[in-house]
Motif scaffolding. Structure first.
Motif, PDB file in Angstrom:
ATOM      1  N   ASN A  41       3.952   5.550  -5.577  1.00 60.23           N
ATOM      2  CA  ASN A  41       3.919   5.522  -7.044  1.00 60.23           C
ATOM      3  C   ASN A  41       2.821   6.425  -7.609  1.00 60.23           C
ATOM      4  O   ASN A  41       3.016   7.072  -8.643  1.00 60.23           O
ATOM      5  N   THR A  42       1.685   6.480  -6.923  1.00 62.32           N
ATOM      6  CA  THR A  42       0.589   7.353  -7.350  1.00 62.32           C
ATOM      7  C   THR A  42       1.013   8.811  -7.281  1.00 62.32           C
ATOM      8  O   THR A  42       0.717   9.603  -8.190  1.00 62.32           O
ATOM      9  N   MET A  43       1.712   9.188  -6.221  1.00 60.73           N
ATOM     10  CA  MET A  43       2.188  10.568  -6.089  1.00 60.73           C
ATOM     11  C   MET A  43       3.201  10.905  -7.176  1.00 60.73           C
ATOM     12  O   MET A  43       3.137  11.977  -7.800  1.00 60.73           O
TER      13      MET A  43
ATOM     14  N   ARG B  89       2.197   1.695  -3.457  1.00 56.99           N
ATOM     15  CA  ARG B  89       1.149   2.180  -4.346  1.00 56.99           C
ATOM     16  C   ARG B  89       0.922   3.685  -4.152  1.00 56.99           C
ATOM     17  O   ARG B  89       0.789   4.441  -5.114  1.00 56.99           O
ATOM     18  N   LEU B  90       0.892   4.117  -2.897  1.00 55.33           N
ATOM     19  CA  LEU B  90       0.720   5.541  -2.587  1.00 55.33           C
ATOM     20  C   LEU B  90       1.883   6.358  -3.148  1.00 55.33           C
ATOM     21  O   LEU B  90       1.677   7.387  -3.805  1.00 55.33           O
TER      22      LEU B  90
ATOM     23  N   GLU C 112       3.527   9.416 -10.123  1.00 55.92           N
ATOM     24  CA  GLU C 112       2.824   9.428 -11.416  1.00 55.92           C
ATOM     25  C   GLU C 112       2.038  10.724 -11.609  1.00 55.92           C
ATOM     26  O   GLU C 112       2.063  11.325 -12.681  1.00 55.92           O
ATOM     27  N   ALA C 113       1.353  11.158 -10.552  1.00 50.56           N
ATOM     28  CA  ALA C 113       0.586  12.406 -10.637  1.00 50.56           C
ATOM     29  C   ALA C 113       1.515  13.587 -10.908  1.00 50.56           C
ATOM     30  O   ALA C 113       1.226  14.437 -11.752  1.00 50.56           O
TER      31      ALA C 113
ATOM     32  N   ASP D 293      -4.659  15.327 -16.628  1.00 46.50           N
ATOM     33  CA  ASP D 293      -3.586  14.500 -17.180  1.00 46.50           C
ATOM     34  C   ASP D 293      -3.786  14.294 -18.682  1.00 46.50           C
ATOM     35  O   ASP D 293      -3.140  13.471 -19.303  1.00 46.50           O
TER      36      ASP D 293
ATOM     37  N   LYS E  62       2.585  13.273 -14.665  1.00 47.95           N
ATOM     38  CA  LYS E  62       1.580  13.325 -15.729  1.00 47.95           C
ATOM     39  C   LYS E  62       0.636  14.520 -15.669  1.00 47.95           C
ATOM     40  O   LYS E  62       0.095  14.932 -16.681  1.00 47.95           O
TER      41      LYS E  62
ATOM     42  N   LYS F 138       0.834  -1.210   0.000  1.00 49.03           N
ATOM     43  CA  LYS F 138       0.000   0.000   0.000  1.00 49.03           C
ATOM     44  C   LYS F 138       0.864   1.253   0.000  1.00 49.03           C
ATOM     45  O   LYS F 138       0.546   2.240  -0.668  1.00 49.03           O
TER      46      LYS F 138
END
Length: 199
Positions: A46-48, A43-44, A50-51, A66, A54, A40
């Motif tokens: 990687n999400t930050m 994932r958090l 990626e955001a 995006d 993009k 988790k």
């Protein structure tokens, strides 16, 4: 004296540097993150990342997206002849939550503030004027905050647009003076929108 190891302190310091997060909240968040399953947390993180990589500005209204165009600008169900001018993307989100506004937006990314050295060239005013020359616009609703900077910006925009013949309105004062749009409930925002006045 440091209470925790270097990694814990570093995490708390990084979280405390975020807006609206104090030292105590940063500590709670840090311990929550440390207790989360590794997957988790990854994932958090990687999400930050990626955001950050993009997300960019919509090429038309300058909100965050995006894609080339945000969902509002890309929708053929919206009234593209009405543009609401807001200070930031959080204000746009606040109006979208009302579910009652069917036009499109223009995000300034700030307000004119001579005290802070922010002039008309430092916000997305030039881009707004370019939109008004290339798009069929019947009304511009100015929905800047009711602060001194917001009022200054509203008057400046009004003076720029009036000579074009486009109708310019200002949201009504259901929004308290000094209030930030992102913190105001949907009913108040809706009343302010419906009670807007000609400038």
């Amino acid at each position: 004296m440091e209470l925790y190891s270097g990694s814990v302190n570093k995490l708390i310091d990084e979280l405390a540097a975020l807006p609206g997060i104090g030292e105590k909240s940063a500590g709670r968040l840090a311990f929550y993150l440390i207790g989360m399953p590794k997957g988790k947390v990854e994932r958090l993180a990687n999400t930050m990342i990626e955001a950050r990589e993009k997300v960019r500005y919509c090429s038309r209204c300058f909100t965050l997206t995006d894609k080339e165009l945000c969902p509002v600008c890309g929708s053929d169900k919206r009234d593209h002849s009405t543009i609401m001018v807001v200070e930031n993307s959080r204000d746009l989100a606040a109006y979208e939550k009302t579910g009652k506004y069917s036009g499109v937006y223009h995000v300034l990314h700030g307000a004119i503030s001579p005290m802070l050295g922010i002039g008309p060239g430092d916000i997305k005013l030039k881009e707004l004027m370019e939109r008004l020359q290339t798009e069929e616009v019947g009304e511009v609703i100015i929905a800047t905050n009711s602060s001194l900077e917001g009022e200054t910006t509203a008057m400046y925009i009004s003076k720029l647009i009036k000579p074009t013949g486009i109708r310019v309105t200002r949201i009504a004062s259901g929004v308290p003076v000094g209030g930030d749009l992102e913190c105001i409930d949907e009913v108040t925002l809706l009343r302010a929108l419906e009670g807007r006045t000609e400038l």
